[in-house]
Design a protein around this motif. Sequence first.
Motif, PDB file in Angstrom:
ATOM      1  N   THR A 364       4.792  -9.435  13.750  1.00 32.73           N
ATOM      2  CA  THR A 364       3.440  -8.892  13.805  1.00 32.73           C
ATOM      3  C   THR A 364       3.426  -7.541  13.111  1.00 32.73           C
ATOM      4  N   PHE A 365       2.238  -6.929  12.987  1.00 29.87           N
ATOM      5  CA  PHE A 365       2.141  -5.606  12.358  1.00 29.87           C
ATOM      6  C   PHE A 365       1.534  -4.624  13.336  1.00 29.87           C
ATOM      7  N   PRO A 366       2.027  -3.395  13.357  1.00 28.23           N
ATOM      8  CA  PRO A 366       1.340  -2.342  14.093  1.00 28.23           C
ATOM      9  C   PRO A 366      -0.032  -2.105  13.446  1.00 28.23           C
ATOM     10  N   GLU A 367      -0.979  -1.618  14.216  1.00 26.66           N
ATOM     11  CA  GLU A 367      -2.357  -1.522  13.728  1.00 26.66           C
ATOM     12  C   GLU A 367      -2.538  -0.539  12.576  1.00 26.66           C
ATOM     13  N   ASP A 368      -1.706   0.525  12.515  1.00 26.02           N
ATOM     14  CA  ASP A 368      -1.988   1.579  11.535  1.00 26.02           C
ATOM     15  C   ASP A 368      -1.282   1.392  10.180  1.00 26.02           C
ATOM     16  N   VAL A 369      -0.604   0.267   9.978  1.00 20.16           N
ATOM     17  CA  VAL A 369       0.089   0.086   8.698  1.00 20.16           C
ATOM     18  C   VAL A 369      -0.584  -0.987   7.849  1.00 20.16           C
ATOM     19  N   ILE A 370      -1.731  -1.451   8.316  1.00 15.36           N
ATOM     20  CA  ILE A 370      -2.412  -2.522   7.599  1.00 15.36           C
ATOM     21  C   ILE A 370      -3.309  -1.941   6.511  1.00 15.36           C
ATOM     22  N   HIS A 371      -3.202  -2.503   5.295  1.00 16.36           N
ATOM     23  CA  HIS A 371      -4.112  -2.112   4.218  1.00 16.36           C
ATOM     24  C   HIS A 371      -5.070  -3.264   3.974  1.00 16.36           C
ATOM     25  N   LEU A 372      -6.359  -2.920   3.844  1.00 15.51           N
ATOM     26  CA  LEU A 372      -7.364  -3.961   3.668  1.00 15.51           C
ATOM     27  C   LEU A 372      -7.988  -3.856   2.289  1.00 15.51           C
ATOM     28  N   PHE A 373      -7.917  -4.968   1.542  1.00 11.91           N
ATOM     29  CA  PHE A 373      -8.450  -4.944   0.179  1.00 11.91           C
ATOM     30  C   PHE A 373      -9.553  -5.982   0.033  1.00 11.91           C
ATOM     31  N   SER A 374     -10.544  -5.611  -0.755  1.00 15.94           N
ATOM     32  CA  SER A 374     -11.639  -6.533  -1.033  1.00 15.94           C
ATOM     33  C   SER A 374     -11.106  -7.716  -1.825  1.00 15.94           C
TER      34      SER A 374
END
Lengths: 383, 313
Positions: A364-374
């Motif tokens: 899983t990923f910790p919440e603050d390391v996710i990058h969101l791209f269009s």
Amino acid sequence: MATVTLKNIRKVYPKSHNTNKSNLKETADGVLAVDDFNLEINDNEFIVLVGPSGCGKSTTLRMVAGLEEITGGELYIDDVLVNEVAPKDRDISMVFQNYALYPHMTVRQNMEFPLKVQKKSRDYIDKKVEEAAEILGITEYLDRKPKALSGGQKQRVAIGRAIVREPKVLLMDEPLSNLDAKLRNQMRAEILKLRKRINTTFIYVTHDQTEAMTLGDRIVIMKDGVVQQTGTPQEVFDSPHNLFVAGFIGTPQMNFYDGRLVEDKGRYHVEIKDMKVALGKEKTERLKANGVKSRDVTVGVRPEHIVLSEGENVLRSVVDVSEMMGSVVHLHVNVDDQDSIIIVPTIQLKDRSLVKSGAEVDFTFPEDVIHLFSKETGNNLEY
Amino acid sequence: MGVGKLLKTRKSKRMAFALAVLLPFAVWMMVYMLIPLVSVVFYSFTDAKMGYDSQSFVGLYQFRKMFTSATAMISIKNSLKAALVIVPVSLLLSMLTALGLDALSERSSKIYTFAVFLPNIISLTAACLVWRWIYHGQYGVLNFLLNLMGIPSQQFLKSQAQAMYSLCAIHIWSVFGYYAIILLAAIRSIDKSLYEAASLDGASYWTQFFHVTLPMLKNTLLFVGIMLTTSAFMFFTPVQLLTNGTPGTSTYVMLFYIYQQGIEQGNTGFSSAMSLVLMLIILFFSLIQWILSTEREPKPRKKVKTVKEVNVA
């Protein structure tokens, strides 16, 4: 010691020019090699232009040097417009990838050439050359010809020739690309040391993101003639502005997943397959500020930020290959036919069987390391 | 180890291949170079004459005869004079032409390169006939142009003072384009980044020329220099076709005199001796150029320690 300002710099090569790089934009006049390049370089700053080959980074550097004509825009050195100033009058020196040493001259003659051209006194020349040779550790080779030197030594001489006359700006065009990996690391460290010893503004071109990250005060990432992002190494690593920067900076490359961003009463969470990750406060604020609604997104997570996990809310994967790097293990895993890389510190590996191919791994990923791209533009939704 | 086994080894196979491809050239060398060379050396010490079967050894007689013959000495002097004009002028002209062609854009340089090369594909004999008219004392194009500029007509080939230089001009015209193209190729092969580095180092065009172009062309210039020297001493066709050594003996060059003595008058021994001298003169000048251009190792200012590879920090 100088500031360099690039304002809307453009470079167009006529169509007849043998560029068949189809990814470059074409205009009526020809192929657009560099488009709308804007940058203010501070006094004594170390700027690195980085990008894949053909991205226009060398062209930009050569325009600063005066070796390429500037098609459009303005170039200032110390607030003086230098578009039409000849290279020799710009007070710039340059280190070339292939060293460009004069083969018929000794190391000493190579290094004193720029000073001789300036008609400096013999004593001054000797002093400067010996100083530079001392800094670069090439005193012993001063009376040799370049052909008797190794690649690393040649590059030192080239750097020596560039620094003897204390230029306002020192340009380096892939100076380490012709060296082997070990020597490259060593020279990288020496360039850092050199930088502390001489007062000059550096502009450095490389395709190697490690060099960019380690050397630059600020990095300019380019692709297809267009600047993608400018920032400190930390900034471009932590907050890549688009998919390209995200993928280019950092090794191994960032993992990308198809996902969905869901907005629910002012809170956001991301869904990837069966996994849900709620976003932290900072990200939520930024997304809110940009007015982002629920939508399909590309989710990016760096391999080193992935955590192995157990339980329900996880992604399930199968190990393809694992690479033991010593302090860490690179796990190449498969999530429903999509490849990901996970970096696991060796010390955390309680169960060695995990490393075997075919093993099942949940993460899983910790919440603050996710990058969101269009999905459409590839831009980071937070910025 | 038997012969068969020996031939099977890779090294001997390569040797056999080398011999096989070099054989035709070796035969050619024998027939057209080595045998004539040996014969020339042999005949120069004899009183051989064409049409006579036997000859006897006369020691240095032919050489003594040559150095006491006024015409022979004049021909040597004329040849040296021709070389002294042809070599530097052609070299300079080729160099400037090459620099000019290099400065042109790719497309126009192709056209001009062809134009410059043209004299090489025109038969020199045919060209000489044209030059005869260009130089004509009364109707010549050159005199026409001179008259336009207010300069009176010149005699050119009919003048003792001008004939030699007029012939040299033809020779230069026929060879400079070829060497210009050789030099152009050499200039183009110089790494462009050397010029970029030099221009950033503050070097002007001529500084770049003297510190980058010229040193980088050294080997090519040596080659061109030697070829030009050889061709200057081999200068013959225009003399034979246009002046026959006249007016007076002002265009008697060595090769022309050798031809007259050996072919027309059948003095095989004498012309062989003269050929040998010609060969030695060419060898001498080539050697001088070679010595002048061989690399001298720079003298270190300080004592240089021998250092291992790797580096220091």
